[in-house]
Enzyme design. Structure first.
Site, PDB file in Angstrom:
ATOM      1  N   LYS A 113       0.820  -1.212   0.000  1.00 30.47           N
ATOM      2  CA  LYS A 113       0.000   0.000   0.000  1.00 30.47           C
ATOM      3  C   LYS A 113       0.863   1.276   0.000  1.00 30.47           C
ATOM      4  O   LYS A 113       0.432   2.318  -0.468  1.00 30.47           O
ATOM      5  CB  LYS A 113      -0.929   0.027   1.209  1.00 30.47           C
TER       6      LYS A 113
HETATM    7  C1  LIG Z   1      -4.343  -4.870   0.330  1.00 35.08           C
HETATM    8  C2  LIG Z   1      -3.559  -6.111   0.292  1.00 35.08           C
HETATM    9  C3  LIG Z   1      -3.850  -7.120  -0.637  1.00 35.08           C
HETATM   10  C4  LIG Z   1      -5.013  -7.029  -1.603  1.00 35.08           C
HETATM   11  O1  LIG Z   1      -4.817  -6.030  -2.563  1.00 35.08           O
HETATM   12  P1  LIG Z   1      -6.062  -5.477  -3.425  1.00 35.08           P
HETATM   13  O2  LIG Z   1      -5.520  -4.354  -4.215  1.00 35.08           O
HETATM   14  O3  LIG Z   1      -7.074  -5.023  -2.397  1.00 35.08           O
HETATM   15  O4  LIG Z   1      -6.570  -6.595  -4.237  1.00 35.08           O
HETATM   16  C5  LIG Z   1      -3.029  -8.234  -0.664  1.00 35.08           C
HETATM   17  N1  LIG Z   1      -2.000  -8.366   0.198  1.00 35.08           N
HETATM   18  C6  LIG Z   1      -1.700  -7.424   1.115  1.00 35.08           C
HETATM   19  C7  LIG Z   1      -0.565  -7.647   2.046  1.00 35.08           C
HETATM   20  C8  LIG Z   1      -2.462  -6.262   1.189  1.00 35.08           C
HETATM   21  O5  LIG Z   1      -2.155  -5.325   2.090  1.00 35.08           O
END
Ligand SMILES: *Cc1c(COP(=O)(O)O)cnc(C)c1O
Length: 499
Positions: A113
């Site tokens: 993120k």
């Molecule tokens: C948010 C997240 C995901 C999922 O990603 P999306 O974009 O919501 O599909 C997978 N793994 C981790 C560690 C995340 O923080």
């Protein structure tokens, strides 16, 4: 370049408007009016650039209302070694022959993120300035764990912003909770809700699209925006690392210019994999986009059958950031696949809201099968996969990434496809130390910081400083509310008293 709403194709806004607003007034998501193209010559040239320069190149195609100086300011402020512990920003590690782990967790909160949330505050405040909004921007976030912390770090003490994060009390790891509840900064607020991630996301969406609330904020000199992947400013930065990693593999001689690759993504809200789809449509040679889910396998069924049905049990798993039954960004994908048919999107997502279910047309089903492969695994298989990779390759991966590796192994045995493959590695294993150690067969009967030390011993990966230092921080945020009380909490926090 303009941005339309998935629920109303006649909406036409600039990127600054799309980013500042977050979501369209009709409840639709903003999508680019066309997908800009990159050529293989461009890809070759990108190979010799830094990550920030590659980001500049991609953003200048999407943010056509930004000046070069504005884009440069945003990318240089975000993608540097003050914020990331790797010069390359995103690292490519070899797992086994022809398979590369795209490590997206070298930022301040140790999850992918950060790749978007380190730059979003710059994109957002620049947008607000361009539009002369002169309002305080209130960021509302629903999080399954990682977005919340990454958004808090990105927005802390950013002038003229305030951030409120809601997380499901029982739906995040001990380390994730610690990261959020100890958050520093004068403009930050964190609140647990009794409910799951979908409850939090629905609550936030309802607050966003409520005109009365918007008017109330307006009177008080404020406006809402979103740091969730419904915001275009979250998604655009994610396209960059797919383009960047392809360019890097070419430069390193791992693939030839023009060779196809597969991309595997552990998926929740469908943001990360959608960014891979956009990279493909822009011209990156991609064979299959492989969508990996945990026991919450609504997307696996959808991609295989064309029926989206959220009426099923919600599972709390060891990969909590993927514990989602309503994947928001699917709406963007379906808008593109249906030929920008906004009426169709209104119908499908209306049915999702009222009946929890919709079925797409035959032509969309065909396209889904063509572009994607989908698979899922449960917690036991996830743990087995962590152990297998650790034993075979001395590589330690987190619980989310392991879901992707497992689904990729299943894909390979089902298809025999030998195309070189990038697997998105979405979090540092230290965010989920307990589950990772448990998978390795190491005793986990200790607190989360002792677990971190044990994992350091087993994995030989340096402990991220940002996690180690949490040990000595005070818990600042203890409130737990019902999911029906989110609006009151927002008003109380912003000290608006006529809720
Ligand atoms: C948010 C997240 C995901 C999922 O990603 P999306 O974009 O919501 O599909 C997978 N793994 C981790 C560690 C995340 O923080």
């Amino acid at each position: 370049m303009y941005y339309k709403s998935t629920r109303n194709s006649s909406v036409n806004v600039t990127s600054a408007q799309a980013i500042a607003q977050g979501i369209s007034k009709d409840g639709g998501l903003f999508v680019p009016s066309e997908l800009p193209k990159i050529t293989l010559d461009d890809v070759k040239a990108l190979g010799d650039m830094s990550y920030a320069q590659r980001a500049f190149f991609v953003f200048s195609k999407y943010l056509t209302d930004f000046t070069d100086a504005e884009i440069k300011y945003c990318v240089e402020s975000a993608y540097n070694t003050k914020n990331f512990d790797s010069e390359n920003i995103a690292e490519l590690a070899h797992l086994f022959d022809g398979t590369y782990m795209l490590e997206l967790w070298h930022g301040p909160t140790c999850a992918f993120k950060d790749m978007a949330l380190q730059i979003l505050p710059y994109l957002l405040t620049t947008s607000a300035k361009k539009l002369e909004l002169n309002k305080k921007i209130v960021i509302l976030v629903a999080t399954s764990g990682d977005t919340g912390k990454a958004a808090l770090e990105g927005f802390k003490d950013v002038p003229d912003t305030e951030i409120l994060v809601f997380y499901p009390d029982d739906g995040v790891s001990a380390m994730q909770k610690k990261q959020m509840t100890t958050q520093e900064g004068k403009n930050v607020n964190v609140c647990a809700i009794k409910g799951n991630f979908d409850d939090a996301q629905n609550g936030v969406k309802a607050i966003f699209t409520n005109q009365d609330i918007a008017d109330e904020l307006d009177k008080n000199g404020m406006m809402f925006s979103s740091a969730n992947s419904i915001n275009w400013g979250r998604l655009a930065p994610q396209i960059i690392y797919y383009i960047s990693s392809y360019a890097q593999l070419v430069k390193d001689g791992e693939i030839g210019l023009g060779d196809k690759i597969n991309i595997v993504v552990p998926t929740g809200n469908f943001g990360n994999i959608l960014a891979g789809f956009y990279a493909k449509k822009m011209g990156i040679p991609v064979n299959k986009l492989i969508c990996a889910s945990n026991a919450n396998n609504v997307l696996t069924d959808f991609i295989r059958t064309g029926v989206y049905n959220r009426n099923r049990p919600f599972h709390t798993t060891i990969s909590p950031s993927m514990d989602i039954l309503i994947s928001s960004n699917l709406e963007r994908l379906l808008y593109h696949l249906s030929g920008e048919n906004d009426a169709q999107i209104r119908e499908w997502f209306g049915a999702l809201a009222s009946e929890g279910k919709y079925e797409v047309s035959n032509s969309v089903k065909e396209m889904l099968k063509d572009e994607f492969y989908a698979g899922c695994c449960d917690d036991i298989q996830t743990k087995e996969c962590i152990k297998e990779i650790y034993d075979k390759y001395s590589y330690t991966c987190d619980t989310h990434t392991a879901v992707a590796v497992k689904v990729y192994e299943d894909y390979k045995s089902a298809t025999g496809d030998e195309t070189k493959t990038i697997i998105a590695s979405t979090a540092s294993p230290y965010k989920f130390s307990g589950s990772v150690l448990d998978a390795m067969g190491i005793d986990t009967n200790s607190d989360e910081f002792e677990l971190v030390e044990k994992l350091a011993e087993a994995s030989k990966i340096p402990v991220p400083a940002s996690l180690a230092e949490l040990k000595n921080k005070d818990i600042r945020f203890k409130e737990i509310i019902d999911k029906t009380e989110m609006k009151e909490f927002v008003f109380k926090t912003l000290t608006i008293h006529n809720a």
